[in-house]
Design an enzyme around this catalytic site. Structure first.
Site, PDB file in Angstrom:
ATOM      1  N   MET A  21       0.841  -1.205   0.000  1.00 38.44           N
ATOM      2  CA  MET A  21       0.000   0.000   0.000  1.00 38.44           C
ATOM      3  C   MET A  21       0.872   1.249   0.000  1.00 38.44           C
ATOM      4  O   MET A  21       0.400   2.341   0.346  1.00 38.44           O
ATOM      5  CB  MET A  21      -0.933  -0.005   1.218  1.00 38.44           C
ATOM      6  N   GLY A  22       2.140   1.116  -0.380  1.00 37.89           N
ATOM      7  CA  GLY A  22       3.019   2.288  -0.414  1.00 37.89           C
ATOM      8  C   GLY A  22       3.473   2.694   0.968  1.00 37.89           C
ATOM      9  O   GLY A  22       3.401   1.894   1.906  1.00 37.89           O
ATOM     10  N   HIS A  28       9.145  -3.472   3.528  1.00 38.77           N
ATOM     11  CA  HIS A  28       8.775  -3.636   2.115  1.00 38.77           C
ATOM     12  C   HIS A  28      10.022  -3.912   1.272  1.00 38.77           C
ATOM     13  O   HIS A  28      10.015  -4.776   0.383  1.00 38.77           O
ATOM     14  CB  HIS A  28       8.113  -2.366   1.574  1.00 38.77           C
ATOM     15  N   GLN A 139       5.808 -11.924   6.783  1.00 38.25           N
ATOM     16  CA  GLN A 139       5.362 -12.688   7.963  1.00 38.25           C
ATOM     17  C   GLN A 139       4.697 -11.770   8.991  1.00 38.25           C
ATOM     18  O   GLN A 139       3.884 -12.202   9.795  1.00 38.25           O
ATOM     19  CB  GLN A 139       6.579 -13.398   8.583  1.00 38.25           C
ATOM     20  N   GLN A 144      -2.734 -12.617   6.773  1.00 41.90           N
ATOM     21  CA  GLN A 144      -2.949 -12.197   5.386  1.00 41.90           C
ATOM     22  C   GLN A 144      -2.243 -13.145   4.418  1.00 41.90           C
ATOM     23  O   GLN A 144      -2.809 -13.579   3.409  1.00 41.90           O
ATOM     24  CB  GLN A 144      -2.413 -10.775   5.210  1.00 41.90           C
ATOM     25  N   SER A 176       6.359  -0.710  10.205  1.00 35.69           N
ATOM     26  CA  SER A 176       4.999  -0.631   9.686  1.00 35.69           C
ATOM     27  C   SER A 176       4.761   0.781   9.190  1.00 35.69           C
ATOM     28  O   SER A 176       5.255   1.751   9.796  1.00 35.69           O
ATOM     29  CB  SER A 176       3.998  -0.956  10.808  1.00 35.69           C
ATOM     30  N   SER A 177       4.007   0.904   8.118  1.00 32.21           N
ATOM     31  CA  SER A 177       3.681   2.255   7.630  1.00 32.21           C
ATOM     32  C   SER A 177       2.932   3.032   8.699  1.00 32.21           C
ATOM     33  O   SER A 177       2.999   4.255   8.757  1.00 32.21           O
ATOM     34  CB  SER A 177       2.825   2.166   6.362  1.00 32.21           C
ATOM     35  N   ARG A 178       2.191   2.309   9.551  1.00 29.82           N
ATOM     36  CA  ARG A 178       1.397   2.991  10.585  1.00 29.82           C
ATOM     37  C   ARG A 178       2.257   3.481  11.746  1.00 29.82           C
ATOM     38  O   ARG A 178       1.779   4.253  12.568  1.00 29.82           O
ATOM     39  CB  ARG A 178       0.283   2.069  11.096  1.00 29.82           C
TER      40      ARG A 178
HETATM   41  P1  AMP Z   1       1.404  -3.054   3.459  1.00 26.33           P
HETATM   42  O1  AMP Z   1       1.968  -1.968   2.586  1.00 26.33           O
HETATM   43  O2  AMP Z   1       1.410  -2.705   4.912  1.00 26.33           O
HETATM   44  O3  AMP Z   1       0.096  -3.575   2.959  1.00 26.33           O
HETATM   45  O4  AMP Z   1       2.423  -4.266   3.356  1.00 26.33           O
HETATM   46  C1  AMP Z   1       2.805  -4.783   2.102  1.00 26.33           C
HETATM   47  C2  AMP Z   1       3.597  -6.041   2.325  1.00 26.33           C
HETATM   48  O5  AMP Z   1       4.757  -5.749   3.121  1.00 26.33           O
HETATM   49  C3  AMP Z   1       2.818  -7.119   3.077  1.00 26.33           C
HETATM   50  O6  AMP Z   1       3.121  -8.398   2.528  1.00 26.33           O
HETATM   51  C4  AMP Z   1       3.356  -7.000   4.490  1.00 26.33           C
HETATM   52  O7  AMP Z   1       3.268  -8.191   5.229  1.00 26.33           O
HETATM   53  C5  AMP Z   1       4.795  -6.637   4.210  1.00 26.33           C
HETATM   54  N1  AMP Z   1       5.400  -5.988   5.379  1.00 26.33           N
HETATM   55  C6  AMP Z   1       4.922  -4.923   6.055  1.00 26.33           C
HETATM   56  N2  AMP Z   1       5.714  -4.646   7.102  1.00 26.33           N
HETATM   57  C7  AMP Z   1       6.713  -5.571   7.101  1.00 26.33           C
HETATM   58  C8  AMP Z   1       7.839  -5.826   7.944  1.00 26.33           C
HETATM   59  N3  AMP Z   1       8.114  -5.071   9.006  1.00 26.33           N
HETATM   60  N4  AMP Z   1       8.656  -6.862   7.614  1.00 26.33           N
HETATM   61  C9  AMP Z   1       8.386  -7.642   6.535  1.00 26.33           C
HETATM   62  N5  AMP Z   1       7.336  -7.450   5.703  1.00 26.33           N
HETATM   63  C10 AMP Z   1       6.508  -6.434   5.988  1.00 26.33           C
END
Ligand code: AMP
Length: 278
Positions: A21-22, A28, A139, A144, A176-178
């Site tokens: 989701m950017g 990522h 992971q 998901q 995390s993006s959040r």
């Molecule tokens: P998102 O942009 O949050 O939807 O995440 C996109 C992908 O990145 C998803 O497969 C997430 O599980 C992965 N992802 C997000 N945060 C991490 C992290 N800290 N370590 C590894 N993968 C991540």
């Protein structure tokens, strides 16, 4: 996107996809690097998917910075960024939903109704557009990844789902993006999530096999400002609650910290009884 991907695949090239989701971060990028190692062509998708946000969730304020994302991806050997508009993905009259039963009802599915339907729907559309040989998921979002694996097997997408380890800040907080929503004090509290998982892991290493005791140990190590949504010890394939931790078990946490929802997990690995006795 389909034409590009078709052309690559007709040339016998392996296409790897990383859906995101950017608001990209090191987590990522670790997925992108893996895809670049394992594919001939890499597609990163950037799409903040309205269908996976609940009506009171953060869709409107979710961070979006296409230029920053593009700069981060520039050195990573990415062949295409697929960043569709909401109106392209969900044009007027769009009425379909992809529902995966079972796995979606557990853990985050219980507190975010409709969330995984939104995820399954968008990933289906992304896979049809990108037609990759494989896709990499994190992971960090273990549920998901399992749901997507189920979905691709059920619908016969022929996309191999690869799961990469969680990338963390030096103090252990999962990227995390959040995390960028967190105030300074909240950021300091947030590390307690990882520390609580470590408590669970230490209990199991110390010989505790009762799942309820491990979960309770984790819960009491999460201090007051952290509002627990769930702490669960579940089978890492079915996500069903376990009573004994005799085989690898997913310890998963979701909390609310101020206005931010955070999740994290780890796999508890009990040694065999022989090892414990030795
Ligand atoms: P998102 O942009 O949050 O939807 O995440 C996109 C992908 O990145 C998803 O497969 C997430 O599980 C992965 N992802 C997000 N945060 C991490 C992290 N800290 N370590 C590894 N993968 C991540």
């Amino acid at each position: 996107m389909q034409q590009l991907s078709d052309a690559w695949r007709n040339d016998g090239l392996r296409v790897g996809c990383v859906p995101t989701m950017g608001a990209l971060h090191a987590g990522h990028l670790s997925l992108v690097r893996r895809a670049a190692r394992e594919a001939d062509r890499v597609v990163v998708t950037l799409f903040v998917n309205p269908a996976q946000f609940g009506p009171t969730e953060d869709f409107d304020k979710y961070p979006r910075d296409f230029d920053a994302d593009r700069r981060l991806l520039a050195p990573e050997g990415v062949d295409a960024i697929f960043a569709p508009e909401v109106s392209e993905m969900y044009p007027d009259g769009f009425s379909s939903r992809v529902e995966v039963k079972g796995l979606t009802q557990r853990l985050c599915g219980a507190s975010r109704p409709g969330h995984f339907e939104g995820v399954a729907t968008v990933v289906t559309k992304l896979f049809i557009a990108v037609n990759p040989n494989f896709a990499v998921f994190g992971q960090k979002d273990a549920q998901q990844a399992l749901i997507i694996r189920r979905l691709t097997a059920d619908l016969g997408f022929g996309v191999d789902i690869r799961i990469s380890p969680t990338v963390r800040d030096p103090d252990g907080l999962a990227r995390s993006s959040r995390n960028r929503y967190l105030s300074e004090p909240e950021r300091r509290w947030a590390v307690r999530l990882f520390q609580a998982l470590q408590v669970g892991s230490a209990l199991v290493r110390g010989g505790e096999r009762c799942a309820e005791s491990v979960v309770e140990g984790v819960r009491i190590s999460l201090p007051k400002p952290i509002d627990i949504d769930y702490v669960e010890a579940v089978d890492p394939h079915t996500l069903k609650t376990v009573s004994r931790i005799d085989s690898p078990t997913l310890l998963a946490i979701a909390v609310q910290l101020g206005r931010t929802r955070l999740i994290d997990n780890l796999i508890l690995k009990p040694e065999s009884d022989d090892e414990v006795r030795a």
